[in-house]
Design a protein around this motif. Sequence first.
Motif, short mmCIF file in Angstrom:
data_model
loop_
_atom_site.label_atom_id
_atom_site.label_comp_id
_atom_site.label_asym_id
_atom_site.label_seq_id
_atom_site.Cartn_x
_atom_site.Cartn_y
_atom_site.Cartn_z
N GLY A 38 0.75 -1.39 -0.18
CA GLY A 38 0.00 -0.27 -0.08
C GLY A 38 0.62 1.49 -0.10
N ASN A 39 0.19 2.55 0.03
CA ASN A 39 0.75 3.39 -0.33
C ASN A 39 0.89 4.67 1.43
N GLU A 40 2.16 4.97 1.94
CA GLU A 40 1.97 5.59 3.39
C GLU A 40 1.13 7.34 2.97
N VAL A 41 0.27 8.07 3.37
CA VAL A 41 -0.08 8.27 3.54
C VAL A 41 0.19 9.10 4.45
N SER A 42 0.34 11.15 4.34
CA SER A 42 0.13 12.03 4.97
C SER A 42 -0.56 13.54 5.66
N VAL A 43 -1.57 13.12 6.68
CA VAL A 43 -2.36 13.46 6.76
C VAL A 43 -1.99 14.62 7.25
N SER A 44 -2.22 15.89 6.97
CA SER A 44 -1.30 17.66 7.84
C SER A 44 -2.87 18.17 8.39
N TYR A 45 -2.42 18.57 9.77
CA TYR A 45 -4.08 19.77 10.08
C TYR A 45 -3.45 20.50 10.19
N ILE A 46 -2.84 21.99 9.74
CA ILE A 46 -2.38 23.24 9.09
C ILE A 46 -2.78 24.11 10.77
N ASN A 47 -2.37 24.28 11.37
CA ASN A 47 -2.55 25.83 12.06
C ASN A 47 -2.94 26.67 11.45
N VAL A 48 -4.04 26.67 11.08
CA VAL A 48 -4.54 28.40 10.41
C VAL A 48 -5.50 29.32 11.74
N GLY A 49 -4.94 29.32 12.47
CA GLY A 49 -5.82 30.02 13.80
C GLY A 49 -7.54 29.79 13.77
N LYS A 50 -8.23 30.51 14.06
CA LYS A 50 -9.28 29.47 14.13
C LYS A 50 -10.05 29.14 12.46
N GLY A 51 -9.47 28.17 12.45
CA GLY A 51 -10.33 27.90 10.53
C GLY A 51 -9.69 26.10 10.42
N ALA A 53 -7.99 24.10 7.85
CA ALA A 53 -6.52 24.04 6.43
C ALA A 53 -6.08 22.35 6.35
N ILE A 54 -6.83 21.72 6.08
CA ILE A 54 -6.04 19.64 6.30
C ILE A 54 -5.18 19.62 4.96
N LEU A 55 -4.11 18.98 5.08
CA LEU A 55 -3.88 17.80 3.55
C LEU A 55 -2.89 17.40 3.57
N ILE A 56 -3.69 16.85 2.57
CA ILE A 56 -3.53 15.14 2.39
C ILE A 56 -2.52 14.72 1.40
N GLN A 57 -1.29 13.90 1.39
CA GLN A 57 -0.52 13.80 0.54
C GLN A 57 -0.30 12.46 0.83
N VAL A 58 -0.60 11.53 -0.67
CA VAL A 58 -0.46 10.71 -1.01
C VAL A 58 0.85 10.10 -2.70
N GLU A 59 1.85 9.74 -2.12
CA GLU A 59 3.12 9.81 -3.57
C GLU A 59 3.30 11.34 -3.83
N ASP A 60 3.23 11.49 -4.83
CA ASP A 60 3.53 13.12 -5.09
C ASP A 60 1.73 14.01 -5.68
N LYS A 61 0.80 13.39 -5.37
CA LYS A 61 -0.39 14.18 -5.08
C LYS A 61 -0.39 14.53 -3.76
N ASN A 62 -0.91 16.40 -4.09
CA ASN A 62 -1.59 16.96 -2.67
C ASN A 62 -2.95 17.70 -2.95
N TYR A 63 -3.88 17.06 -1.65
CA TYR A 63 -5.03 17.35 -1.72
C TYR A 63 -5.61 18.62 -0.24
N LEU A 64 -6.20 19.44 -0.76
CA LEU A 64 -6.01 20.27 0.20
C LEU A 64 -7.65 20.28 1.13
N ILE A 65 -8.13 19.51 2.28
CA ILE A 65 -9.61 20.47 2.44
C ILE A 65 -9.30 22.41 3.39
#
Length: 290
Positions: A38-51, A53-65
């Motif tokens: 399987g793939n390793e996946v990183s999910v990063s919850y970014i500190n953007v103050g009150k709000g 911003a969640i980054l999902i990284q799989v292989e060379d792909k980047n998605y933001l919520i």
Amino acid sequence: MKDRKNILKVLSSIFIIFILVGCGKGKDSDSSNITNEGNEVSVSYINVGKGDAILIQVEDKNYLIDTGLEENSQMLIDGLKAKDVDNLDGVFLTHTHKDHIGGMGELAAAYDIDMMYRAEISENKKNGENKIDNLSEELSIPLTKLSSGDKVEITDAISFDVIGPLVLNRDDDNDNSLVMNLEVNGVKFLFTGDMQFAEEKTLMDAGVDLSSDILKVGNHGNKDATSDEFAIAVSPKYSVITTDTAVDTNSASKRVRNALSNSEIYITEDYERGITFKVLKDGKVEIAEF
């Protein structure tokens, strides 16, 4: 004598076949013991103050919520730089409130973005227009509208699974939040936007499987979200609250933290850039600030 030689030849042939078949079985046995592909996946919850911003990284792909507030856009950009992001394959905007869509303009100025996503069910302005639709047009980024049951594929084996919203809430767009699951190597994430009691109830009443290992706590941990029943339905091992309690004094509320007390609770304000949950190929989870 001749018959004896023929018998020996037959026995010799059988012995050779036995060895070859045995070797073949050995190879099959070895291949069955190969570690998880399987793939390793990183999910990063970014500190953007009150709000959010969640980054999902799989292989060379980047998605933001979500993208946080406009005034905190630099926090978002700094967080993405810290995670070596150079482009975004997609940005999900969970609903129309400014602490989720406010950073979209600065984000688009800093990165190429292939696609924007929003829930099909969404609050429109009084003139009938939708804030996220308008952003898509202004920034010339294509937009896909998602409904429960839809999937957004990241790889052949990994996808975002849309589970909400199910019905339009005309009173509060928080309860029209795009809600998604992401499962990788046996570890399940639940992304909730600002979902509150009303939307939680629609999902539970519909019999949606909410059980997850890692929960993005709805509406910044405010007391009007994460009912006791919902917390039990999810039963997360880890819970992440995205907030700045100095700005939003109602966030990370004691009631919500008590409801989630069986999980390890992380709050983004406690980290300079944010916190990352990395799922390894064997399903183990590594947690680190960045």
